[in-house]
Design a protein around this motif. Structure first.
Motif, PDB file in Angstrom:
ATOM      1  N   ASP A 109       0.869  -1.229  -0.074  1.00 18.33           N
ATOM      2  CA  ASP A 109      -0.037   0.044   0.200  1.00 18.33           C
ATOM      3  C   ASP A 109       0.935   1.301  -0.125  1.00 18.33           C
ATOM      4  OD1 ASP A 109       1.088   0.058   2.583  1.00 18.33           O
ATOM      5  OD2 ASP A 109      -0.971   0.035   3.725  1.00 18.33           O
ATOM      6  N   GLN A 110       0.233   2.183   0.022  1.00 19.34           N
ATOM      7  CA  GLN A 110       0.974   3.679  -0.073  1.00 19.34           C
ATOM      8  C   GLN A 110       1.851   3.750   1.315  1.00 19.34           C
ATOM      9  OE1 GLN A 110       0.840   6.246  -2.513  1.00 19.34           O
ATOM     10  NE2 GLN A 110       2.830   6.428  -1.485  1.00 19.34           N
TER      11      GLN A 110
ATOM     12  N   GLN B 192      -6.673   0.245  -2.268  1.00 18.01           N
ATOM     13  CA  GLN B 192      -6.468   1.526  -2.772  1.00 18.01           C
ATOM     14  C   GLN B 192      -6.239   1.358  -4.132  1.00 18.01           C
ATOM     15  OE1 GLN B 192      -2.585   2.386  -0.872  1.00 18.01           O
ATOM     16  NE2 GLN B 192      -3.432   2.632   1.087  1.00 18.01           N
ATOM     17  N   LEU B 193      -5.793   0.294  -4.742  1.00 19.15           N
ATOM     18  CA  LEU B 193      -6.048   0.524  -6.387  1.00 19.15           C
ATOM     19  C   LEU B 193      -7.345   0.692  -7.044  1.00 19.15           C
ATOM     20  CD1 LEU B 193      -3.574  -2.564  -7.654  1.00 19.15           C
ATOM     21  CD2 LEU B 193      -3.118  -0.359  -7.774  1.00 19.15           C
TER      22      LEU B 193
ATOM     23  N   GLU C  30      -9.332   2.718  -5.873  1.00 16.65           N
ATOM     24  CA  GLU C  30      -9.765   4.205  -5.971  1.00 16.65           C
ATOM     25  C   GLU C  30      -8.730   5.183  -6.875  1.00 16.65           C
ATOM     26  OE1 GLU C  30     -12.564   5.099  -4.360  1.00 16.65           O
ATOM     27  OE2 GLU C  30     -12.700   2.803  -4.095  1.00 16.65           O
ATOM     28  N   ARG C  31      -7.746   4.505  -7.542  1.00 19.57           N
ATOM     29  CA  ARG C  31      -6.739   5.237  -8.044  1.00 19.57           C
ATOM     30  C   ARG C  31      -7.368   5.700  -9.654  1.00 19.57           C
ATOM     31  NH1 ARG C  31      -1.192   2.346  -6.061  1.00 19.57           N
ATOM     32  NH2 ARG C  31      -1.251   3.231  -3.806  1.00 19.57           N
ATOM     33  N   ARG C  32      -6.869   6.633 -10.095  1.00 18.80           N
ATOM     34  CA  ARG C  32      -7.355   7.326 -11.307  1.00 18.80           C
ATOM     35  C   ARG C  32      -6.175   7.471 -12.243  1.00 18.80           C
ATOM     36  NH1 ARG C  32     -11.048   4.889  -9.498  1.00 18.80           N
ATOM     37  NH2 ARG C  32     -13.108   5.586  -9.138  1.00 18.80           N
TER      38      ARG C  32
ATOM     39  N   ASP D  44      -3.175   8.992 -10.958  1.00 19.45           N
ATOM     40  CA  ASP D  44      -2.201   8.173 -10.064  1.00 19.45           C
ATOM     41  C   ASP D  44      -1.332   7.265 -10.871  1.00 19.45           C
ATOM     42  OD1 ASP D  44      -3.701   9.151  -7.422  1.00 19.45           O
ATOM     43  OD2 ASP D  44      -5.160   8.161  -8.309  1.00 19.45           O
ATOM     44  N   ALA D  45      -2.063   6.817 -12.124  1.00 19.17           N
ATOM     45  CA  ALA D  45      -1.342   5.871 -12.891  1.00 19.17           C
ATOM     46  C   ALA D  45      -0.351   6.682 -13.466  1.00 19.17           C
ATOM     47  CB  ALA D  45      -2.085   5.362 -14.011  1.00 19.17           C
TER      48      ALA D  45
ATOM     49  N   LYS E 129       1.752   8.670 -11.960  1.00 21.89           N
ATOM     50  CA  LYS E 129       2.606   9.057 -10.943  1.00 21.89           C
ATOM     51  C   LYS E 129       3.734   7.825 -10.790  1.00 21.89           C
ATOM     52  CE  LYS E 129      -0.515  11.969  -8.312  1.00 21.89           C
ATOM     53  NZ  LYS E 129      -1.221  12.152  -6.871  1.00 21.89           N
TER      54      LYS E 129
ATOM     55  N   ILE F  79       3.158   5.103  -8.923  1.00 24.10           N
ATOM     56  CA  ILE F  79       3.453   5.154  -7.268  1.00 24.10           C
ATOM     57  C   ILE F  79       4.486   3.658  -7.073  1.00 24.10           C
ATOM     58  CG2 ILE F  79       2.287   4.744  -5.159  1.00 24.10           C
ATOM     59  CD1 ILE F  79      -0.163   6.093  -6.166  1.00 24.10           C
TER      60      ILE F  79
END
Length: 253
Positions: free
Chosen positions: A28-29, A66-67, A69-71, A74-75, A77, A79
């Motif tokens: 996770d983050q 978490q994945l 909710e990412r848009r 976010d991709a 970036k 992460i």
């Protein structure tokens, strides 16, 4: 560091244990953040890193909650991508101890290591397309370098998961060791690395990570620096002296 990552100084190496057993060590983050912090330390200290997972699992993937909710922003970036790139680029070797599941992002973290040790319970692969995404944190370029185009394509396009014996046969891991002995085996490798010249080890890793277009010039440039090093002179002198002493002993018998 964080409750999700236990970091221990083991002398010859630093041991980092992913410690989210209730989530099968999903990445996770928070875990990404503490891995970045660890990299910042090891970029300065230049120590061998051993990465393992707790609870009989390396890492069962990225954190799906978490994945979800990412848009798109976010991709872009990257992460996990940037984190694993940083681990891959650490100056000293990275050893991954792969026990149990190493899936999705967990597999991609494993692919970023220099040396991978498996256990008999290993299950490794990238099932991302079944979740509507791709393996975008290194698998599409690192995996084919490790196992070749044919197997990498099958794994990534079909979600095929390899067991321990298959992973060993494909060269995805260098050895299979029983779970209770795997960390000790990694420590033995790290101890061996610690006896070698750090400058030569780091130069070798830089050459290994360089693109094909950089060879052979990168080896020649790295070797030119090492040829002038006092450590090279010391180690070669000691080698020749030991060999001379052995010969003198054998001749006196």
């Amino acid at each position: 560091m964080s409750e999700s990552l236990r970091v221990e100084d083991r002398g010859a190496f630093v041991l980092a244990t992913l410690d989210r057993p209730e989530k099968r060590n999903a990445i996770d983050q928070d875990l990404v953040d503490v891995l970045h912090a660890l990299c910042a330390r090891l970029e300065v200290e230049r120590r061998t890193l051993v990465i393992a997972g707790s609870g009989g699992t390396f890492a069962a993937g990225a954190d799906i909650a978490q994945l979800r909710e990412r848009r798109a922003t976010d991709a872009l970036k990257g992460i996990n991508t940037r984190c694993f790139q940083r681990i891959r680029a650490l100056p000293m070797p990275v050893i991954a101890v792969l026990d149990g599941y190493a899936l999705g992002g967990g597999a991609e973290l494993a692919y970023a290591a220099d040396i991978r040790i498996g256990t008999p319970s290993l299950k490794i692969g990238n099932p991302e397309t079944g979740l509507g995404i791709i393996a975008a944190a290194g698998a599409t370029w690192r995996l084919k370098e490790i196992v070749g185009d044919a197997l990498a394509s099958e794994m990534l396009l079909t979600g095929r998961i390899l067991g321990a014996d298959e992973a060993l046969a494909a060269g995805l891991v260098s050895t299979i060791v029983e779970s209770h002995a795997a960390l000790e085996h990694a420590a033995t490798i790290a101890d061996r690395i610690a006896t070698l010249d750090p400058a030569a080890t780091q130069a070798t890793k830089r050459a290994l990570l360089a693109p094909a277009s950089a060879h052979p010039e990168i080896e020649l440039a790295e070797q030119a620096v090492l040829f002038e090093s006092p450590e090279k002179q010391r180690r070669m002198t000691e080698f020749l002296e030991r060999r001379g002493a052995r010969r003198a002993t054998e001749e006196s018998r």
